[in-house]
Design a protein around this motif. Structure first.
Motif, mmCIF file in Angstrom:
data_model
loop_
_atom_site.group_PDB
_atom_site.id
_atom_site.type_symbol
_atom_site.label_atom_id
_atom_site.label_comp_id
_atom_site.label_asym_id
_atom_site.label_seq_id
_atom_site.Cartn_x
_atom_site.Cartn_y
_atom_site.Cartn_z
ATOM 1 N N HIS A 35 31.521 65.806 18.128
ATOM 2 C CA HIS A 35 31.394 67.193 18.585
ATOM 3 C C HIS A 35 32.714 67.774 19.055
ATOM 4 O O HIS A 35 32.860 68.993 19.182
ATOM 5 N N HIS A 36 33.714 66.910 19.305
ATOM 6 C CA HIS A 36 35.020 67.394 19.761
ATOM 7 C C HIS A 36 35.818 68.037 18.640
ATOM 8 O O HIS A 36 36.843 68.679 18.893
ATOM 9 N N LYS A 37 35.395 67.877 17.394
ATOM 10 C CA LYS A 37 36.135 68.447 16.269
ATOM 11 C C LYS A 37 36.018 69.977 16.278
ATOM 12 O O LYS A 37 34.925 70.521 16.442
#
Length: 325
Positions: A35-37
């Motif tokens: 989800h950090h992308k």
């Protein structure tokens, strides 16, 4: 081998799985892990999850190498391949599972699968001399001279040059299947500085990121607004040249005129004009170059004339030339 087990340094057992088309119940776990992308990457994932190999990534083999503990996804490596040439990326271990050897297990798992399928060459890009860089060195990757952070691994040292020995090339619209070999094209050691100003490639550089960052301009916008790119491809489908008409990032994409780029492997530069002449170049199109660039002659034949120059414009002291149709 699509699944195996391994034991971490703390004694806990993990399951390693190779998945090409993630089932719907696994997609939320992959999203949560990565989800950090940022948006350009997440939209690339979304197209794949929604359309699989029918989407705009058609022709590109996408593999997830995933690590699980008690059914929870805790690590990932993605590879994107075309005919045994690949890019490795999205290497990520959940923070709670770091320093336990998980990344090494995943890399070995990926390498065994790639070797089993007689893969030829894998490329990646990471921080130069960073901790991941040191890990990749231990796994047999070598740095690309002139492109800090870019790394390659191949059992055949001469394979990179072999792909450009095809007897003929043809022009084809850019597709995602060209991504791995276009990456090799732009990593070539070559005196050409301005390789693709439209996607910000100056000198040797990986296009792992620029393909994704320009995904919307190349594929996501309506036809009247998107950029255009073509590949000179060998009979094997490998990229031996790049031609593009993109909105100019040097003007914040707000300028009404496009920027024309042409970068061709030395084996095919004699044919560059013939291929570029098939492209309809709108009036007012710009092209950036340097005095040493072999494409200057081609630009003039295409009707782009030299309009100005700025001495010592680049950090290496090269002069910027501006051509316009």
């Amino acid at each position: 081998m699509t699944s195996t087990t391994a034991r971490l340094r703390d004694g806990k057992e993990i399951t390693l799985r190779l998945i090409q088309d993630p089932p719907s119940d696994l997609i939320p776990q992959i999203h949560h892990l990565l989800h950090h992308k940022p948006s350009p990457y997440s939209s690339h994932f979304d197209d794949f999850f929604e359309n699989s190999h029918e989407g705009i990534i058609e022709g590109l083999e996408w593999r997830f190498h995933l690590a699980f503990h008690e059914g929870v996804c805790i690590g990932n490596i993605c590879t994107w391949e075309f005919q045994g040439i690949g890019i490795l990326g999205h290497v990520y271990t959940h923070p709670d599972w770091r320093q336990l050897g998980l990344a090494n297990h995943l890399l070995r798992f990926q390498e065994q699968d790639f070797a089993r399928r007689t893969g030829h060459l894998m490329a990646l890009n990471t921080g130069y001399q960073s901790m991941p860089y040191q890990i990749y060195l231990k796994h047999g990757y070598e740095g690309v001279p002139g492109a800090p952070g870019a790394m390659l691994k191949s059992e055949n040292p001469g394979f990179w040059e072999e792909i450009y020995q095809a007897p003929t090339v043809q022009i084809a619209p850019l597709q995602w299947r060209h991504w791995p070999t276009a990456n090799l094209l732009f990593l070539l050691e070559d005196p050409v500085l301005i390789r693709a100003a439209g996607i910000r490639i100056y000198g040797q550089g990986s296009v792992e990121g620029p393909f994704i960052f320009n995904r919307r301009q190349l594929w996501g916008l309506d036809a009247d607004y998107r950029g255009q790119a073509w590949i000179l491809e060998t009979s094997g489908g490998n990229a031996a040249g790049w031609i593009s008409l993109m909105w100019d990032p040097n003007w914040g994409y707000r300028d009404p005129h496009r920027v024309f780029d042409l970068f061709v492997h030395p084996n095919w530069r004699a044919e560059a004009h013939a291929f570029a002449a098939t492209i309809d170049i709108p009036a007012g199109t710009r092209s950036y170059s340097t005095p040493e660039d072999p494409k200057n002659e081609v630009l003039e034949k295409l009707g782009l004339s030299l309009r100005g120059s700025i001495p010592s414009f680049f950090p290496g002291g090269q002069t910027l030339l501006v051509f316009q149709s």
